[in-house]
Design an enzyme around this catalytic site. Sequence first.
Site, PDB file in Angstrom:
ATOM      1  CD  GLU A  33       9.681  52.155  70.448  1.00  0.00           C
ATOM      2  OE1 GLU A  33       9.609  50.990  69.710  1.00  0.00           O
ATOM      3  OE2 GLU A  33       9.545  51.814  71.603  1.00  0.00           O
ATOM      4  CG  ASP A  60      -6.223  39.635  81.939  1.00  0.00           C
ATOM      5  OD1 ASP A  60      -6.924  40.185  80.891  1.00  0.00           O
ATOM      6  OD2 ASP A  60      -4.776  39.295  81.485  1.00  0.00           O
ATOM      7  CB  ALA A  81       9.118  45.673  79.369  1.00  0.00           C
ATOM      8  CG  HIS A 115      10.980  48.369  71.738  1.00  0.00           C
ATOM      9  ND1 HIS A 115      10.081  48.556  70.932  1.00  0.00           N
ATOM     10  CD2 HIS A 115      10.632  46.865  71.637  1.00  0.00           C
ATOM     11  CE1 HIS A 115       8.794  47.717  70.924  1.00  0.00           C
ATOM     12  NE2 HIS A 115       9.315  46.791  71.712  1.00  0.00           N
ATOM     13  NE  ARG A 118       1.124  31.941  75.290  1.00  0.00           N
ATOM     14  CZ  ARG A 118       1.529  31.108  73.451  1.00  0.00           C
ATOM     15  NH1 ARG A 118       2.108  31.277  73.221  1.00  0.00           N
ATOM     16  NH2 ARG A 118       0.234  30.170  73.437  1.00  0.00           N
ATOM     17  N   GLY A 168      13.540  44.792  74.318  1.00  0.00           N
ATOM     18  CA  GLY A 168      12.536  43.149  75.290  1.00  0.00           C
ATOM     19  C   GLY A 168      12.675  41.843  74.278  1.00  0.00           C
ATOM     20  CB  ALA A 169      12.478  40.593  70.919  1.00  0.00           C
TER      21      ALA A 169
END
Length: 529
Positions: free
Chosen positions: A261, A171, A230, A279, A151, A281-282
């Site tokens: 991390e 993939d 990422a 980090h 996704r 990403g979110a």
Amino acid sequence: MSKPVVLIAEELSPATVDALGPDFEIRHCNGADRAELLPAIADVDAILVRSATKVDAEAIAAARKLKVVARAGVGLDNVDVSAATKAGVMVVNAPTSNIVTAAELACGLLLSVARNIPQANAALKNGEWKRSKYTGVELAEKTLGVVGLGRIGVLVAQRMSAFGMKIVAYDPYVQPARAAQMGVKLLSLDELLEVADFITVHLPKTPETLGLIGDEALRRVKPEVRIVNAARGGIVDEAALASALKEGRVAAAGLDVFSSEPCTDSPLFDFDNVVVTPHLGASTGEAQEKAGIAVARSVRLALAGELVPDAVNVQGGVIAEDVRPGLPLAERLGRIFTALAGEVALRLDVEVIGEITQHDVKVLELSALKGVFEDVVDETVSYVNAPLFAQERGVEVRLTTSSESPEHRNVVTVRGTLANGTEVSVSGTLSGPKNIQKIVGIGTYDVDLAMTDHMAFLRYEDRPGVVGTVGRILGEAGLNIAGMQVARAAAGGEALVALTVDDTIPHQVLAEIAAEIGATSARAVDLAE
């Protein structure tokens, strides 16, 4: 009647409470403080957490009424899903809450490494006007290699194609026709490494993907390539990347994740052509709000006894007691199938035979699908979203049942037809009063092998000495064989060795065995949590 109690153990978006509505008693605590958490969780029906609260076996044991653990985010590292499942506690998360945020960060890193934006910003703020030093490259007409077309990978491909980039992807679990619909050309990993001007990684972290972009891969790339990770730390080998940057084999890199991390010291930090973020990403307000709202809705559904789309460990519907023990068996068979196939099938059949078919066994199909995609996608796979992953990849799925099972009480088979027409299948059953999971068939071969966390399957031309060779190489590698079985159709023809070992078989050890015995196929399966 008293309202169900929902404990919010960390700071969440105000929209989370709004989404819960007025039907619950809302309590708050500092979930990071164990002394505060354990008594607070004792009599609640649901707990909402982010990443600081550890909902481990101790916390679950202390929560006598707990029905739902809701993680307002994607990862579940701080939730003991196994302990929750054993206690009958549903675990839910927000698997799609941050996909846009993560994709946008990857795009930002791509732009940053192309145009040296962070470096130029730092230099100018330091009083240095260095236009020529930070000359960059255009994205237009360059080739972007997307490693992992899930996704997030799809979102990155869509966004970067708007910059005029040519998109190629690797993939093995996406059908070429599906990729073509998105305007993406599928390549092998080696082909992608050789043609890409930019590479962005969007894979789950598994034993197979760990170190995937390592020294060998980085010797195939163009010297002007720029690499972004990422996704998960460790997929890009950081030591190998540092060497490639030092030797001029890679032009630049952008990293949001690291193998360990938090990471505040790395050889990569010494390179001016490396852009790093901690980090993130979110880390957007929108993603956090989406996550909070999503899990609040899941809590409402769960406490109302309804189907929960984002349930991680239960289907959410009524499952017959005779069917329930087959769920982990079907899921493991799905994972073994994926390991044996090495790709997603065009068609997947889940066959259930035996007396169990007097009940509704649809959940066994879902469980098998969950296993099939467990090590394929970079999201948490649930009984509800597994069919969506199949649909997205153009996989036709069919459940067949029969009450006749001549050799075993019940048998579940996962069978798939691959793109080249090859058929791959694995069958299993539950044996004895303890429901021991056993593999009873691999393709056309009958076997009888207890299922364990670490297995391997090798096909070769039947001849003397093969079993000894396999045992010798594993012994030299310090790997103990727990069980082994040889199956064959006829003497001198193709044979199958199925074996279980006490630890993970390293890729190089399996490759050595395959070379020594002339194996036509060698697959290792690691089912450890």
